[in-house]
Structures are given as C-alpha cells and as structure tokens.
Design a protein around this motif. Structure first.
Motif, mmCIF file in Angstrom:
data_model
loop_
_atom_site.group_PDB
_atom_site.id
_atom_site.type_symbol
_atom_site.label_atom_id
_atom_site.label_comp_id
_atom_site.label_asym_id
_atom_site.label_seq_id
_atom_site.Cartn_x
_atom_site.Cartn_y
_atom_site.Cartn_z
ATOM 1 N N GLN A 88 5.407 -54.245 -22.634
ATOM 2 C CA GLN A 88 5.066 -54.591 -24.011
ATOM 3 C C GLN A 88 5.500 -56.016 -24.375
ATOM 4 O O GLN A 88 4.842 -56.682 -25.154
ATOM 5 N N HIS A 89 6.609 -56.482 -23.793
ATOM 6 C CA HIS A 89 7.187 -57.757 -24.213
ATOM 7 C C HIS A 89 7.006 -58.916 -23.237
ATOM 8 O O HIS A 89 7.175 -60.057 -23.621
ATOM 9 N N GLU A 90 6.676 -58.642 -22.017
ATOM 10 C CA GLU A 90 6.564 -59.708 -21.023
ATOM 11 C C GLU A 90 5.321 -59.523 -20.163
ATOM 12 O O GLU A 90 5.411 -59.129 -19.011
ATOM 13 N N ALA A 91 4.178 -59.816 -20.702
ATOM 14 C CA ALA A 91 2.915 -59.611 -19.974
ATOM 15 C C ALA A 91 2.852 -60.434 -18.689
ATOM 16 O O ALA A 91 2.266 -60.003 -17.707
ATOM 17 N N HIS A 92 3.470 -61.615 -18.660
ATOM 18 C CA HIS A 92 3.374 -62.459 -17.462
ATOM 19 C C HIS A 92 4.165 -61.898 -16.285
ATOM 20 O O HIS A 92 4.017 -62.350 -15.165
ATOM 21 N N HIS A 93 4.979 -60.889 -16.489
ATOM 22 C CA HIS A 93 5.677 -60.237 -15.384
ATOM 23 C C HIS A 93 4.887 -59.039 -14.858
ATOM 24 O O HIS A 93 5.315 -58.374 -13.925
ATOM 25 N N GLU A 94 3.758 -58.753 -15.482
ATOM 26 C CA GLU A 94 2.869 -57.673 -15.063
ATOM 27 C C GLU A 94 3.605 -56.338 -14.947
ATOM 28 O O GLU A 94 3.307 -55.517 -14.092
ATOM 29 N N GLY A 95 4.586 -56.124 -15.831
ATOM 30 C CA GLY A 95 5.301 -54.862 -15.834
ATOM 31 C C GLY A 95 6.272 -54.688 -14.686
ATOM 32 O O GLY A 95 6.759 -53.597 -14.447
ATOM 33 N N ARG A 96 6.573 -55.759 -13.963
ATOM 34 C CA ARG A 96 7.513 -55.653 -12.847
ATOM 35 C C ARG A 96 8.936 -55.860 -13.325
ATOM 36 O O ARG A 96 9.196 -56.611 -14.246
ATOM 37 N N MET A 97 9.849 -55.192 -12.634
ATOM 38 C CA MET A 97 11.247 -55.290 -12.995
ATOM 39 C C MET A 97 12.082 -55.387 -11.725
ATOM 40 O O MET A 97 11.831 -54.678 -10.757
ATOM 41 N N MET A 98 13.068 -56.269 -11.744
ATOM 42 C CA MET A 98 13.980 -56.403 -10.616
ATOM 43 C C MET A 98 15.119 -55.397 -10.807
ATOM 44 O O MET A 98 15.653 -55.249 -11.902
ATOM 45 N N ILE A 99 15.474 -54.709 -9.737
ATOM 46 C CA ILE A 99 16.530 -53.704 -9.793
ATOM 47 C C ILE A 99 17.449 -53.889 -8.598
ATOM 48 O O ILE A 99 16.989 -54.039 -7.470
ATOM 49 N N GLU A 100 18.729 -53.866 -8.856
ATOM 50 C CA GLU A 100 19.723 -53.912 -7.777
ATOM 51 C C GLU A 100 20.465 -52.584 -7.786
ATOM 52 O O GLU A 100 20.842 -52.086 -8.838
ATOM 53 N N THR A 101 20.648 -52.008 -6.628
ATOM 54 C CA THR A 101 21.388 -50.757 -6.542
ATOM 55 C C THR A 101 22.666 -50.965 -5.749
ATOM 56 O O THR A 101 22.802 -51.961 -5.034
ATOM 57 N N GLN A 102 23.578 -50.026 -5.889
ATOM 58 C CA GLN A 102 24.837 -50.082 -5.161
ATOM 59 C C GLN A 102 25.111 -48.699 -4.582
ATOM 60 O O GLN A 102 24.577 -47.694 -5.053
ATOM 61 N N ASN A 103 25.969 -48.638 -3.606
ATOM 62 C CA ASN A 103 26.271 -47.358 -2.982
ATOM 63 C C ASN A 103 27.467 -46.643 -3.619
ATOM 64 O O ASN A 103 28.007 -45.700 -3.070
ATOM 65 N N THR A 104 27.871 -47.085 -4.816
ATOM 66 C CA THR A 104 28.998 -46.450 -5.494
ATOM 67 C C THR A 104 28.608 -45.151 -6.201
ATOM 68 O O THR A 104 29.467 -44.367 -6.552
ATOM 69 N N ASN A 105 27.301 -44.943 -6.407
ATOM 70 C CA ASN A 105 26.821 -43.705 -7.033
ATOM 71 C C ASN A 105 25.549 -43.283 -6.301
ATOM 72 O O ASN A 105 24.452 -43.414 -6.827
ATOM 73 N N VAL A 106 25.712 -42.781 -5.115
ATOM 74 C CA VAL A 106 24.590 -42.456 -4.247
ATOM 75 C C VAL A 106 23.612 -41.470 -4.885
ATOM 76 O O VAL A 106 22.398 -41.633 -4.784
ATOM 77 N N PRO A 107 24.050 -40.404 -5.591
ATOM 78 C CA PRO A 107 23.089 -39.476 -6.188
ATOM 79 C C PRO A 107 22.127 -40.135 -7.176
ATOM 80 O O PRO A 107 20.998 -39.713 -7.321
ATOM 81 N N ALA A 108 22.579 -41.188 -7.834
ATOM 82 C CA ALA A 108 21.709 -41.867 -8.792
ATOM 83 C C ALA A 108 20.543 -42.503 -8.078
ATOM 84 O O ALA A 108 19.460 -42.596 -8.587
#
Length: 81
Positions: A61-81
C-alpha cells in the motif's frame, strides 16, 4: 533513527483485557521486516502469520516501487518461529 515512515503494528488480545500479544515493525524505505514478536502464550495461534501478512499488505500500500517485496533476516535463536 527516524521512525516517521516505519510501519509499526500491534496485536491485541480481544478476549482478555486488551493487552498486547504481539507486534511487528517494518523499516522504511528499505522495506525490511525489522522485528516480529508474539507472546509465548499466544504462539502457534496465527498471531505471527497475521502480523506478517499485515506487514506485507502495508508495504504494498505504501511503497509501490518495491513491488510488495520485503527484506527479512532470520536468526537461529528461535527456530520454531
């Protein structure tokens, strides 16, 4: 750090006293999921999924030039998540 353009979302427990049970933050303009947390007593109930989907919809809705993409970083401190 300027949080003016960030998306900050809070999940509220409607069945109890309205206390927060989860939250998420999207950093802008990078479109990065900065944080997503759910209270341990409410995990595996769809709260995290709902926050994640809301964050994606907000970016679209707010950033059309990103085409709905999002950067995500994960960590192994909460594996079930």
């Amino acid at each position: 750090m300027n949080l003016t353009d960030w998306g900050i979302f809070l999940a509220i427990d409607r069945s109890a006293d309205g206390r927060p049970i989860g939250g998420a933050m999207v950093a802008m303009p990078e479109c990065a999921l900065w944080d997503l947390r759910v209270c341990p007593t409410h995990r595996r109930s769809g709260v995290g999924r709902a926050l994640f989907q809301h964050a994606i919809a907000w970016i679209r809705q707010h950033e059309a030039h990103h085409e709905g993409r999002m950067m995500i970083e994960t960590q192994n401190t909460n594996v079930p998540a």
